[in-house]
Design an enzyme around this catalytic site. Sequence first.
Site, PDB file in Angstrom:
ATOM      1  N   HIS A 233      -7.565  -0.655   5.505  1.00  0.00           N
ATOM      2  CA  HIS A 233      -6.509   0.182   6.080  1.00  0.00           C
ATOM      3  C   HIS A 233      -6.264   1.367   5.148  1.00  0.00           C
ATOM      4  CE1 HIS A 233      -2.773   1.174   8.158  1.00  0.00           C
ATOM      5  NE2 HIS A 233      -2.104   1.055   7.044  1.00  0.00           N
TER       6      HIS A 233
ATOM      7  N   HIS B  63       1.312   3.928   2.028  1.00  0.00           N
ATOM      8  CA  HIS B  63       1.865   4.665   3.164  1.00  0.00           C
ATOM      9  C   HIS B  63       3.393   4.798   3.063  1.00  0.00           C
ATOM     10  CE1 HIS B  63      -1.885   3.969   5.886  1.00  0.00           C
ATOM     11  NE2 HIS B  63      -1.967   5.083   5.188  1.00  0.00           N
TER      12      HIS B  63
ATOM     13  N   ASP C 129      -0.268  -4.175   6.062  1.00  0.00           N
ATOM     14  CA  ASP C 129      -0.943  -3.651   7.252  1.00  0.00           C
ATOM     15  C   ASP C 129      -2.415  -4.051   7.283  1.00  0.00           C
ATOM     16  OD1 ASP C 129       1.434  -2.456   7.930  1.00  0.00           O
ATOM     17  OD2 ASP C 129       0.738  -0.386   7.718  1.00  0.00           O
TER      18      ASP C 129
ATOM     19  N   HIS D  22       4.451  -5.110  10.661  1.00  0.00           N
ATOM     20  CA  HIS D  22       4.832  -4.443  11.914  1.00  0.00           C
ATOM     21  C   HIS D  22       4.907  -5.447  13.064  1.00  0.00           C
ATOM     22  CE1 HIS D  22       4.429  -0.186  10.642  1.00  0.00           C
ATOM     23  NE2 HIS D  22       3.482  -0.651   9.831  1.00  0.00           N
TER      24      HIS D  22
ATOM     25  N   ASP E  76       5.758   4.499   5.129  1.00  0.00           N
ATOM     26  CA  ASP E  76       6.599   3.453   5.730  1.00  0.00           C
ATOM     27  C   ASP E  76       6.506   2.141   4.939  1.00  0.00           C
ATOM     28  OD1 ASP E  76       3.900   3.273   6.807  1.00  0.00           O
ATOM     29  OD2 ASP E  76       4.658   1.790   8.230  1.00  0.00           O
ATOM     30  N   HIS E  77       5.889   2.205   3.758  1.00  0.00           N
ATOM     31  CA  HIS E  77       5.809   1.024   2.878  1.00  0.00           C
ATOM     32  C   HIS E  77       6.289   1.330   1.459  1.00  0.00           C
ATOM     33  CE1 HIS E  77       3.581  -1.379   5.870  1.00  0.00           C
ATOM     34  NE2 HIS E  77       3.292  -0.167   6.303  1.00  0.00           N
TER      35      HIS E  77
ATOM     36  N   HIS F 137       0.840  -1.209   0.000  1.00  0.00           N
ATOM     37  CA  HIS F 137       0.000   0.000   0.000  1.00  0.00           C
ATOM     38  C   HIS F 137       0.863   1.243   0.000  1.00  0.00           C
ATOM     39  CE1 HIS F 137       0.701  -0.670   4.307  1.00  0.00           C
ATOM     40  NE2 HIS F 137       0.176   0.502   4.609  1.00  0.00           N
TER      41      HIS F 137
HETATM   42 FE    FE Z   1       2.657   0.496   8.146  1.00  0.00          FE
HETATM   43 ZN    ZN Z   2       0.055   1.436   6.632  1.00  0.00          ZN
END
Ligand code: FE
Ligand code: ZN
Length: 257
Positions: A115, A59, A134, A173, A61-62, A57
């Site tokens: 999400h 985000h 996530d 995570h 942090d991805h 996805h």
């Molecule tokens: Fe994440």
């Molecule tokens: Zn995420």
Amino acid sequence: MQPLKVHMFECLQDNYCYLVHDTEANVTAVVDTPEVPAIERALAETGWQLDYILNTHHHWDHAGGNEELKQKTGCTVVGPAADRDRIPGIDIALADGEHFKLGRHEAVVYDTPGHTSGHIVFHFAQDGMAFVGDTLFSLGCGRLFEGTPTQMWSSLSKLRERLTDDTLIYCAHEYTLANAKFALSVEPDNPALVARASEVEALRARGERTVPSTMRNEKAANPFLRPDSPALQARLNLPGDDLVAVFAETRRRKDNF
Ligand code: FE
Ligand code: ZN
């Protein structure tokens, strides 16, 4: 055919990142790009060359490292079709039911919105593993940033149906200890949860990972996969005929936990 190799490593605060490697074809993918230096270190350690980025996805942090890695390695970026405009550098956009081949190893993609609106999961069925980003965590699930409880429950029930019990669940995570505490608050008498929670506590006390989990574990212990549990329904004071309502209330309580 040799099994896929997975090299797992920590990134940022609590992200997990994965290099996935087909030995015979000498092809390598990274699942999400939380942190470029950590990914470069992992590539140097394994001696593997990056061919693909597989994004779950959008985000940061991805997908935050996509452009730098693509520029440095010339790799191909694969991500969710539903979110193609928000995946930096995307080359191949995949939708529900489409396939991706890493060398000779095939993954099927599932759309799992909730999400984010364009989240996908990569399921390497023959290799018995799924990269779930996530959407699903051990004993938890992703927060509903862009989707509704109805969407997220349909995503999670899709995973519950399609991922066999032995499937290794590679989530993005290390949230398991906090998830366990919440899960015990809504299903305190679930023996599988009690057992998993104490295992998780011991692992984290030794600084060890709780990931990958197995689908068997998650079906038995993760309250977000168990809206049909009569004990959970009773705890939430909800009837059992509306699984979305049970899921939504579980998620609401976790947000306020
Ligand atoms: Fe994440
Ligand atoms: Zn995420």
